[in-house]
Design a protein around this motif. Sequence first.
Motif, PDB file in Angstrom:
ATOM      1  N   ILE A   1       0.808  -1.336  -0.087  1.00  0.00           N
ATOM      2  CA  ILE A   1      -0.118   0.121   0.000  1.00  0.00           C
ATOM      3  C   ILE A   1       0.933   1.339  -0.013  1.00  0.00           C
ATOM      4  O   ILE A   1       0.549   2.142  -0.784  1.00  0.00           O
ATOM      5  CB  ILE A   1      -1.130   0.088   1.156  1.00  0.00           C
ATOM      6  CG1 ILE A   1      -2.028  -1.107   0.907  1.00  0.00           C
ATOM      7  CG2 ILE A   1      -1.675   1.387   1.316  1.00  0.00           C
ATOM      8  CD1 ILE A   1      -3.183  -1.135   2.022  1.00  0.00           C
TER       9      ILE A   1
ATOM     10  N   VAL B   1      -2.361  -2.264  -5.471  1.00  0.00           N
ATOM     11  CA  VAL B   1      -2.753  -1.912  -4.295  1.00  0.00           C
ATOM     12  C   VAL B   1      -2.531  -0.474  -4.024  1.00  0.00           C
ATOM     13  O   VAL B   1      -1.358  -0.067  -4.432  1.00  0.00           O
ATOM     14  CB  VAL B   1      -2.806  -2.678  -3.128  1.00  0.00           C
ATOM     15  CG1 VAL B   1      -3.195  -3.976  -3.267  1.00  0.00           C
ATOM     16  CG2 VAL B   1      -1.407  -2.566  -2.498  1.00  0.00           C
TER      17      VAL B   1
ATOM     18  N   TRP C   1      -8.940   3.558  -4.600  1.00  0.00           N
ATOM     19  CA  TRP C   1      -9.611   2.368  -3.989  1.00  0.00           C
ATOM     20  C   TRP C   1     -11.044   2.246  -4.457  1.00  0.00           C
ATOM     21  O   TRP C   1     -11.600   1.363  -4.765  1.00  0.00           O
ATOM     22  CB  TRP C   1      -9.499   2.264  -2.417  1.00  0.00           C
ATOM     23  CG  TRP C   1      -8.290   2.149  -1.761  1.00  0.00           C
ATOM     24  CD1 TRP C   1      -7.420   2.894  -1.460  1.00  0.00           C
ATOM     25  CD2 TRP C   1      -7.577   0.721  -1.838  1.00  0.00           C
ATOM     26  NE1 TRP C   1      -6.173   2.404  -1.036  1.00  0.00           N
ATOM     27  CE2 TRP C   1      -6.301   1.175  -1.329  1.00  0.00           C
ATOM     28  CE3 TRP C   1      -7.954  -0.531  -2.111  1.00  0.00           C
ATOM     29  CZ2 TRP C   1      -5.077   0.075  -0.953  1.00  0.00           C
ATOM     30  CZ3 TRP C   1      -6.726  -1.601  -1.826  1.00  0.00           C
ATOM     31  CH2 TRP C   1      -5.641  -1.288  -1.557  1.00  0.00           C
TER      32      TRP C   1
ATOM     33  N   MET D   1      -5.289  -7.067  -2.605  1.00  0.00           N
ATOM     34  CA  MET D   1      -4.508  -6.955  -1.279  1.00  0.00           C
ATOM     35  C   MET D   1      -4.060  -8.620  -0.982  1.00  0.00           C
ATOM     36  O   MET D   1      -2.706  -8.546  -0.600  1.00  0.00           O
ATOM     37  CB  MET D   1      -5.259  -6.364  -0.163  1.00  0.00           C
ATOM     38  CG  MET D   1      -5.623  -4.775  -0.300  1.00  0.00           C
ATOM     39  SD  MET D   1      -6.288  -4.101   1.122  1.00  0.00           S
ATOM     40  CE  MET D   1      -7.939  -4.947   1.298  1.00  0.00           C
TER      41      MET D   1
ATOM     42  N   CYS E   1       0.216  -4.868   2.852  1.00  0.00           N
ATOM     43  CA  CYS E   1      -0.678  -5.126   1.779  1.00  0.00           C
ATOM     44  C   CYS E   1      -2.107  -4.987   2.068  1.00  0.00           C
ATOM     45  O   CYS E   1      -2.945  -5.226   1.144  1.00  0.00           O
ATOM     46  CB  CYS E   1      -0.285  -6.194   1.093  1.00  0.00           C
ATOM     47  SG  CYS E   1       1.432  -6.555   0.405  1.00  0.00           S
ATOM     48  N   GLY E   2      -2.484  -4.701   3.366  1.00  0.00           N
ATOM     49  CA  GLY E   2      -3.940  -4.771   3.730  1.00  0.00           C
ATOM     50  C   GLY E   2      -4.242  -5.643   4.859  1.00  0.00           C
ATOM     51  O   GLY E   2      -5.232  -5.193   5.586  1.00  0.00           O
ATOM     52  N   TYR E   3      -3.653  -6.703   5.069  1.00  0.00           N
ATOM     53  CA  TYR E   3      -4.058  -7.699   6.091  1.00  0.00           C
ATOM     54  C   TYR E   3      -2.861  -7.919   7.080  1.00  0.00           C
ATOM     55  O   TYR E   3      -3.168  -8.719   7.986  1.00  0.00           O
ATOM     56  CB  TYR E   3      -4.303  -9.258   5.190  1.00  0.00           C
ATOM     57  CG  TYR E   3      -5.410  -8.988   4.365  1.00  0.00           C
ATOM     58  CD1 TYR E   3      -6.570  -8.891   4.773  1.00  0.00           C
ATOM     59  CD2 TYR E   3      -5.149  -9.185   2.761  1.00  0.00           C
ATOM     60  CE1 TYR E   3      -7.873  -8.872   3.714  1.00  0.00           C
ATOM     61  CE2 TYR E   3      -6.394  -8.916   1.905  1.00  0.00           C
ATOM     62  CZ  TYR E   3      -7.606  -8.880   2.270  1.00  0.00           C
ATOM     63  OH  TYR E   3      -8.572  -8.822   1.702  1.00  0.00           O
TER      64      TYR E   3
END
Length: 133
Positions: free
Chosen positions: A56, A72, A76, A86, A122-124
């Motif tokens: 991100i 990513v 969005w 993601m 990455c988002g997680y």
Amino acid sequence: MKKELAIALLFAAMAWLALPALDHHVEPWLNQVVLPGEYEAAQWAQGVDGLFMAGIFGGELVMGMSGNPAIVGGDWAANPNAAKQMSDAEEFYKTASPERAEELMRKYNASHAWFPSRDVYCGYGWIKHNETK
């Protein structure tokens, strides 16, 4: 007064005991999310075209400085597959298989990969720098 002091001491003890667990989750957010060398690399990206495989923060930097999109980050709201992307970006950074990494790049028609010398988000969850393959 004694009751209030006892309650305050109880909360202070609970906070002190919880601090190590919180530190594990908070620490990555306190580190730099973009390093000085990444700024220079993003300046280089101004002269190239193509999609970047990036986490991100790297994706936001590349897009903001060069206009190049990343898998990513960025807009969005215009991305109907953000959750899947993601997940794929996270897999890209974690896989030990060059074939799988190439497959993911081909899936998105990515021409470049962003590999910073820091943890990647990455988002997680954060991927430690020494865990990126």
